[in-house]
Design a protein around this motif. Structure first.
Motif, mmCIF file in Angstrom:
data_model
loop_
_atom_site.group_PDB
_atom_site.id
_atom_site.type_symbol
_atom_site.label_atom_id
_atom_site.label_comp_id
_atom_site.label_asym_id
_atom_site.label_seq_id
_atom_site.Cartn_x
_atom_site.Cartn_y
_atom_site.Cartn_z
ATOM 1 N N ASN A 102 0.922 -1.249 0.055
ATOM 2 C CA ASN A 102 0.167 -0.232 0.025
ATOM 3 C C ASN A 102 0.870 1.286 0.122
ATOM 4 O O ASN A 102 1.030 2.137 0.942
ATOM 5 C CB ASN A 102 -0.865 -0.057 1.215
ATOM 6 N N TYR A 124 -11.383 -0.026 11.335
ATOM 7 C CA TYR A 124 -11.975 1.008 10.210
ATOM 8 C C TYR A 124 -11.654 0.149 8.784
ATOM 9 O O TYR A 124 -11.837 0.729 7.769
ATOM 10 C CB TYR A 124 -11.744 2.416 10.176
ATOM 11 N N PHE A 159 -2.107 -3.536 6.776
ATOM 12 C CA PHE A 159 -1.966 -2.029 6.258
ATOM 13 C C PHE A 159 -1.408 -1.724 5.209
ATOM 14 O O PHE A 159 -1.623 -0.894 4.417
ATOM 15 C CB PHE A 159 -1.560 -1.517 7.690
ATOM 16 N N GLY A 160 -0.114 -2.396 5.032
ATOM 17 C CA GLY A 160 0.561 -2.588 3.642
ATOM 18 C C GLY A 160 1.479 -1.229 3.502
ATOM 19 O O GLY A 160 1.776 -1.009 2.218
ATOM 20 N N THR A 175 3.223 5.470 2.027
ATOM 21 C CA THR A 175 1.782 4.857 1.966
ATOM 22 C C THR A 175 0.751 5.467 1.313
ATOM 23 O O THR A 175 0.632 6.695 0.974
ATOM 24 C CB THR A 175 1.330 4.902 3.656
ATOM 25 N N GLY A 210 -2.186 5.195 2.558
ATOM 26 C CA GLY A 210 -3.051 5.555 3.782
ATOM 27 C C GLY A 210 -4.145 4.606 4.102
ATOM 28 O O GLY A 210 -3.418 3.329 4.043
ATOM 29 N N VAL A 211 -5.280 4.748 4.416
ATOM 30 C CA VAL A 211 -6.157 3.688 4.681
ATOM 31 C C VAL A 211 -7.428 3.620 3.430
ATOM 32 O O VAL A 211 -7.783 4.934 3.126
ATOM 33 C CB VAL A 211 -6.600 3.801 6.165
ATOM 34 N N ARG A 266 -8.052 13.060 4.346
ATOM 35 C CA ARG A 266 -7.381 12.481 5.532
ATOM 36 C C ARG A 266 -5.798 12.263 5.523
ATOM 37 O O ARG A 266 -5.466 11.921 4.419
ATOM 38 C CB ARG A 266 -8.060 11.172 5.960
ATOM 39 N N GLY A 283 -2.475 10.593 7.544
ATOM 40 C CA GLY A 283 -2.020 9.390 8.482
ATOM 41 C C GLY A 283 -0.811 9.811 9.254
ATOM 42 O O GLY A 283 -0.339 10.977 8.960
ATOM 43 N N ASP A 284 -0.401 9.038 9.790
ATOM 44 C CA ASP A 284 1.040 9.115 10.649
ATOM 45 C C ASP A 284 2.173 9.118 9.812
ATOM 46 O O ASP A 284 3.076 9.785 9.993
ATOM 47 C CB ASP A 284 1.108 8.205 11.640
ATOM 48 N N THR A 315 3.804 1.431 10.847
ATOM 49 C CA THR A 315 2.717 1.164 10.301
ATOM 50 C C THR A 315 1.552 0.535 11.157
ATOM 51 O O THR A 315 1.833 0.146 12.256
ATOM 52 C CB THR A 315 2.908 -0.058 9.393
ATOM 53 N N GLY A 316 0.408 1.150 10.778
ATOM 54 C CA GLY A 316 -0.692 0.712 11.435
ATOM 55 C C GLY A 316 -1.857 1.714 11.420
ATOM 56 O O GLY A 316 -1.900 2.730 10.589
ATOM 57 N N THR A 317 -2.668 1.825 12.367
ATOM 58 C CA THR A 317 -3.966 2.791 12.393
ATOM 59 C C THR A 317 -3.114 4.457 12.684
ATOM 60 O O THR A 317 -3.176 4.721 13.837
ATOM 61 C CB THR A 317 -4.784 2.236 13.613
ATOM 62 N N GLY A 318 -2.963 4.854 11.590
ATOM 63 C CA GLY A 318 -2.349 5.947 11.766
ATOM 64 C C GLY A 318 -2.843 7.009 12.725
ATOM 65 O O GLY A 318 -2.088 7.962 13.415
#
Ligand code: ASP
Length: 365
Positions: free
Chosen positions: A115, A221, A229-230, A249, A251-252, A259, A261-262, A282-285
């Motif tokens: 991703n 989400y 997440f990728g 990334t 993102g999501v 949006r 992310g981190d 990597t993860g839920t930003g």
């Protein structure tokens, strides 16, 4: 003096290039404090000969054994190895950690498996908005981009922001105007289309209709059975003892309203400082931003004198878990100690050191 003491503790508590399977904890290794060079801010934690190497990730998430075909797994392993060796080539030739992390990330950005770049996920509107950041541990220089839609390798643009502009972070159309000016490769939006990511968007939208948009606010989400997440990232230590970190990334899936992310936020998804460590996350930003994950790990190493492994554990396995954040990090310190810590069932990851023998792993065990 305080730094020297913490350098000694660092030496005692961490192990260079710890086993991939022991992702969360790095065991102690006895070492000689006399290996610590006592002078110069960049060398406070450094050995005479840096234990150089590179560590990468290709995203963390619910990656259950058996959920992938053996062919798919082999593809991931091969691409991770290719990325590692691209970074290793740079380092082996005496190149900088910055060039190494960029080379490794470029390989993963160009692959539809991850991703980032080519394989970026889709926004709610069916577009691909890419984020990336890079940081130089020697100078604390950093560059980041957010929400770019035509940049083939966003990490290259982040590097250009760092080196060719007066700024740290550029976004959207302005970032792309700068990319054009810098001769960074631009591609049509259609370049980022992949059927697999399109299907993920369709599924996320169907889930949203079924469960309601609030479900997208929590760690779930992304659809529960497909929470990979990728994002891609790399950290490296070069022969001169300099650290660097890079993260890229899409993102999501199903993100909206611009949006971010981190990953492009310095201190959240990306951070590097020769005095402590280099981190890519990597993860839920949203959680990684609020927990300032990357900087928090480095701050614990620098100010508390705990080992890299301990600091990563405290932040990823405790602080983040308590907040509800899913994901993981890769990190290196100036001695070449490595941490690959994640609180999910898997994280695409790998590392290679001076011996040139790459190791890659996907699952927790
Ligand atoms: N951390 C990324 C973000 O929130 C997602 C990921 O790691 O895949 O944008």
């Amino acid at each position: 003096m305080r730094l020297l003491r913490s350098a000694r503790r660092l030496l005692v508590h961490t192990l260079p290039f710890a086993a991939l399977s022991a992702a969360a904890c790095t065991p102690a290794r006895p070492a000689t404090p006399s290996a610590v060079a006592p002078t110069g801010p960049a060398s406070v934690h450094a050995t005479q000969l840096p234990n150089w190497g590179i560590v990468i990730h290709g995203g963390a998430g619910t990656i259950a054994r058996g959920s992938m075909t053996p062919e798919m797994e082999a593809e991931y392993r091969a691409k991770l190895t290719e990325a590692l060796m691209a970074g290793h080539r740079v380092l082996a030739a005496g190149g900088s950690s910055l060039d190494a992390v960029q080379a490794a990330v470029n390989v993963m950005e160009d692959s539809p498996l991850f991703n980032a770049g080519k394989g970026a996920v889709f926004t709610h509107e069916g577009k691909n908005e890419l984020d990336a950041a890079v940081m130089d541990g020697r100078t604390l220089a950093a560059g980041a981009v957010a929400g770019v839609t035509h940049v083939k390798n966003p990490i290259n643009l982040a590097r250009a922001v760092m080196e060719k502009s007066r700024h740290v972070m550029l976004m959207g159309a302005g970032a792309e105007a700068f990319a054009k000016q810098q001769g960074i490769e631009l591609v049509p939006e259609s370049y980022f289309f992949t059927e697999r990511r399109w299907q993920s968007l369709e599924k996320a939208k169907a889930d949203e209709a079924k469960y309601g948009a609030e479900a997208l606010l929590g760690p779930e989400y992304s659809v529960p059975e497909d929470r990979k997440f990728g994002t891609v990232g790399a950290v490296a230590l070069d022969k001169n003892g300099n650290l660097a970190a890079a993260t890229s990334t899409g993102g999501v899936t199903n993100k909206r309203w611009g949006r971010v992310g981190d990953a492009p936020i310095i201190g959240a998804g990306t951070y590097a400082n020769n005095r402590s460590c280099a981190v890519s996350a990597t993860g839920t930003g949203e959680y990684f931003i609020r927990a300032t994950v990357a900087h928090d790990i480095c701050a614990r190493v620098e100010y508390q004198g705990v080992s890299l492994a301990e600091a990563a554990d405290q932040v990823v396995m405790k602080k983040l878990v308590e907040m509800g954040g899913d994901g993981g990090i890769i990190a290196m310190d100036p001695l070449g100690n490595v941490s690959m810590t994640f609180n999910t069932s898997g994280m695409y990851r790998g590392r290679v050191g001076a011996d040139g023998k790459p190791e890659v792993a996907i699952y927790r065990d």
